[in-house]
Scaffold this active site. Structure first.
Site, PDB file in Angstrom:
ATOM      1  N   ASP A   6      62.903  22.917 -64.929  1.00  0.00           N
ATOM      2  CA  ASP A   6      62.383  21.590 -64.593  1.00  0.00           C
ATOM      3  C   ASP A   6      63.388  20.970 -63.622  1.00  0.00           C
ATOM      4  OD1 ASP A   6      60.997  19.228 -64.373  1.00  0.00           O
ATOM      5  OD2 ASP A   6      60.684  18.980 -66.531  1.00  0.00           O
TER       6      ASP A   6
HETATM    7  C1  BGC Z   1      58.739  16.822 -64.537  1.00  0.00           C
HETATM    8  C2  BGC Z   1      57.993  18.072 -64.159  1.00  0.00           C
HETATM    9  C3  BGC Z   1      57.635  18.015 -62.706  1.00  0.00           C
HETATM   10  C4  BGC Z   1      58.910  17.861 -61.901  1.00  0.00           C
HETATM   11  C5  BGC Z   1      58.694  17.842 -60.402  1.00  0.00           C
HETATM   12  C6  BGC Z   1      59.887  16.512 -63.599  1.00  0.00           C
HETATM   13  O1  BGC Z   1      60.323  15.221 -63.788  1.00  0.00           O
HETATM   14  O2  BGC Z   1      59.194  16.915 -65.869  1.00  0.00           O
HETATM   15  O3  BGC Z   1      56.845  18.219 -64.943  1.00  0.00           O
HETATM   16  O4  BGC Z   1      56.912  19.143 -62.340  1.00  0.00           O
HETATM   17  O5  BGC Z   1      59.525  16.648 -62.269  1.00  0.00           O
HETATM   18  O6  BGC Z   1      58.152  16.642 -59.985  1.00  0.00           O
END
Ligand code: BGC
Length: 837
Positions: free
Chosen positions: A233
């Site tokens: 993530d």
């Molecule tokens: C989220 C993810 C997301 C990523 C990119 C993170 O804050 O938990 O689900 O894909 O950001 O935007």
């Protein structure tokens, strides 16, 4: 050539490509290049892969303020259809949206579970039930990857809440992990061969998700024999060697992060083998190969389809409206729905005028338009409808509606933006269609801006205007000779929260009509290094990617006509309800409550909405309540109203979909994907706040949601998972079960006793013979039945739900024979029980 030989040939070919790269080149490929892209390599024909959120709309490469893209109904609506075809269609449509934008990987679906109804991000995830989640995800992934776009299952694993998500430790038994939280991932791997996954922010049983040798290497890659890629993530990677050895293949985003040179050094020092790095690169190349990002064997990268439906085309409108309606759920109905064909309707509520079509956080997109229930119902019923605003539903200011702003330079909706360096030099000047921008994150500037100046002309009438701003910094917002100012800072410990829940302020000012506003903010970047390393409780290492997060987050202008008082609005609503006879009150949550990066503290509707419903219900002859929220809310007024429709966060066509459902043009065929507790705290799992050691115990084991309610771990819910009335009426006839080749099969006879064609979702639960085993959903199937007709529905049950994890041996064991198959319209309405041999 068999599939296996083909796969082996491809792997050999990809392995050759890996072999052409130096260690430095390989490591370079394993961290993003920008927020949402990867580095490519001409030498081996690797295109720079492009990733985009998210589960219900392909936002593109900009985190905030990108191009207009189709906004889909949220995940609970998709799962609420209990229909693989709907989920598959959504996957296909998202693949088309991705192709239009040259995106290789869509960062979805979110397959975490609705463990407690307080989770802020549940709107992005499907359900409290692992089987419904896994089946919906598999259908969605099949639809998407069938079109050549990679899906990404997220977030691996035990990421069911947001509070302190970067630092908290989900303590989960191996049994609950296997039987509940990993099951959707397993199903989407086995049934749809998902090409990638995302490792979560949190720790799992004391080990960061990004370093989980046990989960990532042993279970997902080895046991499941899965050859896809696991990315982190965003900013979630907490170490260099432990994550590389723990099965993480790719660090996101870039260009900085804990791998890069540090990983090269770790390899040279023998802490990580080069073979391990090769394994990660191989998986990356395989993903590229699958998603059309690798030229090889003389092939050009996959052709992108040219004739894709535009984001606001009639085709998309029809699809998005139908899909939203299919997931909407009638939870109570004394006959007030569908609305009568004649008579006046008073449509009431802030959510009627300002329908919340999506949740907050990284799943947000910029849609081409959003429709409100007021627009939708007025389009269908014309002057039969009167519209009255409702009480306030938010506590924090929101970015201005671009239609209320005009950029003085262009005359078009939006604002002018100028970013200045510390010495006052202009770094960039541009027009923004949106009143919210992101600075220092997905832009491409040579140096960090020190000041931002936003300029716009308001479409206000002379009188009180709400004016303010959002985002950290020292603000002055000036309009003519009036100005407001504030110093806004971040308080939390979560850099993600600063992006997604920035501080805000607003004030009401008397302004002349058409006021010109200049907002200036001196940006104060947060020093995460000092803040986070300085807190011993967080126990962060110097390698943590979070420390690289210097983003300022969202910066936005707040401007809107000053709101009227709640008392005046309620009085007007009562009068409108009394005059019309039939009232439709739209209540709900907002992106303040249903968002990434924060959890809820209560299921009570925000503001004075409950009072609004009660007062309207007392004034109207008939009251229908529409709940514009993805997750459970309390309904203290349930006995006073005639019908309740749960409308979710219905996407850009949401207002039209709600209207079509209210009038009966489309049937709301949804079933609840999550049980609605009767009171705050009355759920088998509730707390989302980790203890002082940052531990959140999943003590509820495998008894979450309906499983726990059924076992008496909480008072009976207001509405059960699986409940949903639709517009038909159903009698259940003969139910028979037998063991088929692939497992238990249950044949159920259903008769539509209503006077309209309708769709029924036949649900089969298994009540195991063992006392310590929870009841669980094991199969479902939808059927469309004409008025008065009978159909026999064959439900194939999933054998993966008829096993238990045995901690003593570390293996799966079949459930004991016996037990019952329970046929139910949600466990509050059991229609048949069949004893199993
Ligand atoms: C989220 C993810 C997301 C990523 C990119 C993170 O804050 O938990 O689900 O894909 O950001 O935007």
């Amino acid at each position: 050539m068999t599939d296996t030989t083909h796969a082996l040939d491809r792997t050999t070919r990809l392995g050759e490509l890996v072999g052409r790269l130096s260690l430095e080149e390989k490591v370079h490929l394993l961290t993003g290049e920008t927020a949402f892209t990867l580095p490519g390599s001409d030498r081996i024909g690797l295109a720079p892969l492009a990733f985009s959120d998210g589960p219900t709309g392909v936002r593109g490469l900009k985190f905030i303020g990108g191009d207009a893209v189709a906004l889909f109904p949220n995940a609970t609506l998709i799962a609420g259809s209990f229909d693989d075809e709907i989920a598959g269609e959504v996957g296909q449509m998202l693949a088309e949206e991705a192709q239009r934008q040259h995106i290789h990987v869509v960062l979805g679906p979110t397959v975490n579970l609705h463990r407690t109804p307080l989770g802020g991000r549940l709107f992005e995830a499907y359900s409290e039930d692992p089987y419904l989640t896994g089946r919906t995800a598999a259908a969605y992934v099949n639809g998407m990857q069938g079109r050549g776009t990679a899906a990404c299952l997220k977030h691996l694993v035990a990421n069911e809440s947001e509070t302190l998500r970067n630092f908290m430790d989900s303590r989960v038994s191996e049994t609950a992990l296997r039987e509940l939280y990993l099951l959707p991932f397993e199903m989407a791997v086995q049934d749809a061969h998902a090409w990638s996954m995302m490792a979560a922010y949190n720790d799992v049983n004391g080990v960061p998700a990004t370093e989980q040798d046990h989960v990532q290497n042993r279970i997902v890659k080895d046991e499941w024999d899965w050859d896809g890629l696991i990315m982190s993530d965003w900013f979630a990677t907490k170490s260099t060697a432990a994550s590389a050895n723990g099965g993480l293949d790719l660090v996101m985003p870039g260009p900085d992060g804990p791998w890069g040179e540090r990983l090269v050094t770790a390899v040279r020092a023998g802490e990580v083998t080069e073979e391990t790095v090769d394994g990660h690169v191989l998986r990356l190349l395989r993903l590229a190969d699958r998603a059309g990002g690798l030229a090889g064997d003389g092939q050009e990268p996959r052709q992108r389809a040219q004739d894709l439906p535009a984001v606001d085309s009639p085709r998309r409108q029809e699809q998005l409206r139908r899909i939203a309606a299919r997931g909407m759920t009638v939870v109570a109905n004394d006959g007030a729905l569908p609305l009568a064909e004649a008579g006046d309707v008073a449509l009431i509520g802030r959510h009627a005028l300002d329908t919340v079509d999506m949740g907050g956080g990284s799943a947000k997109v910029v849609p081409p338009y959003q429709s409100t229930v007021a627009e939708g119902l007025t389009a269908l019923l014309g002057n039969r409808v009167s519209v009255a605003d409702g009480v306030a539903v938010r506590t924090r200011a929101v970015p201005a509606d671009p239609a209320f702003l005009a950029d003085p330079a262009t005359g078009t909706p939006g604002m002018g933006v100028v970013l200045l360096a510390a010495d006052g030099a202009e770094l960039i000047r541009y027009h923004s269609d949106s009143s919210a921008i992101s600075i220092g994150w997905d832009d491409d500037l040579d140096q960090d801006p020190a000041t931002a100046v936003l300029t716009t002309t308001l479409a206000n009438e002379a009188g009180p205007v709400l004016l303010g701003a959002i985002g950290a910094g020292r603000w002055t917002v000036a309009a003519g000779d009036r100005e407001v100012s504030a110093e806004l800072g971040f308080h939390g410990k979560d850099p993600g929260e600063t992006m997604l829940r920035p501080p805000a302020f607003d004030e009401v000012l008397e302004l002349p009509a058409g006021a010109t506003v200049t907002a200036t903010v001196a940006l104060d970047p947060v020093d995460w290094r000092e803040l986070l390393l300085g807190d011993p409780a967080l126990d962060l290492s110097e390698e943590s990617h979070l420390l690289d997060m210097s983003a300022m987050g969202v910066t936005a202008l707040v401007a809107a006509p000053a709101p009227r008082s709640d008392d005046a609005l309620i009085a007007d609503a009562e009068a409108a309800a009394r005059a019309a006879g039939t009232a439709v009150v739209v209540v709900g949550l907002t992106e303040e409550d249903e968002t990434e990066a924060a959890d809820k503290a209560t299921l009570v509707l925000p503001g004075r909405q409950d009072e609004l419903v009660t007062r309207v219900a007392a004034a109207a002859a008939r009251t229908v309540v529409v709940v514009n929220a993805a997750t459970p809310v309390l309904m203290p007024w349930l006995d006073q109203v005639d019908a309740v429709l749960v409308a979710g966060l219905p996407g850009q066509e949401g207002g039209h979909a709600v209207a079509a459902v209210l009038t009966g043009e489309l049937e709301p065929t949804g079933r609840l994907v999550t049980s609605y507790p009767a009171a705050d705290g009355a759920a088998p799992a509730w707390d989302v706040v980790p203890d002082e050691d940052l531990v959140l115990s999943y003590d509820d084991g495998t008894f979450i949601g309906h499983r726990g309610f059924h076992a008496g771990h909480a008072p009976a819910p207001l509405f059960w998972f699986g409940h949903g009335l639709g517009y038909g009426a159903w009698e259940y006839g003969t139910v028979q079960s037998h063991e088929g080749e692939a497992g238990l099969v249950v044949d159920v006879e259903v008769t539509n006793t209503s006077d309209r064609a309708s769709r029924e979702t036949v649900q089969v639960y298994l009540d195991p013979a063992e006392d310590d085993q929870p009841i669980r959903l094991v199969g479902y199937r939808g059927v469309e039945v004409p008025a008065g007709a009978t159909a026999t529905v064959t439900v194939a049950c999933d054998e993966r739900l008829r096993r238990r994890w045995d901690e003593a041996t570390g293996t799966w064991a079949p459930l004991a024979s016996g037990g019952q198959a329970v046929v139910a319209r949600g466990l509050g309405d059991v229609r048949a029980r069949v004893s199993l041999a």
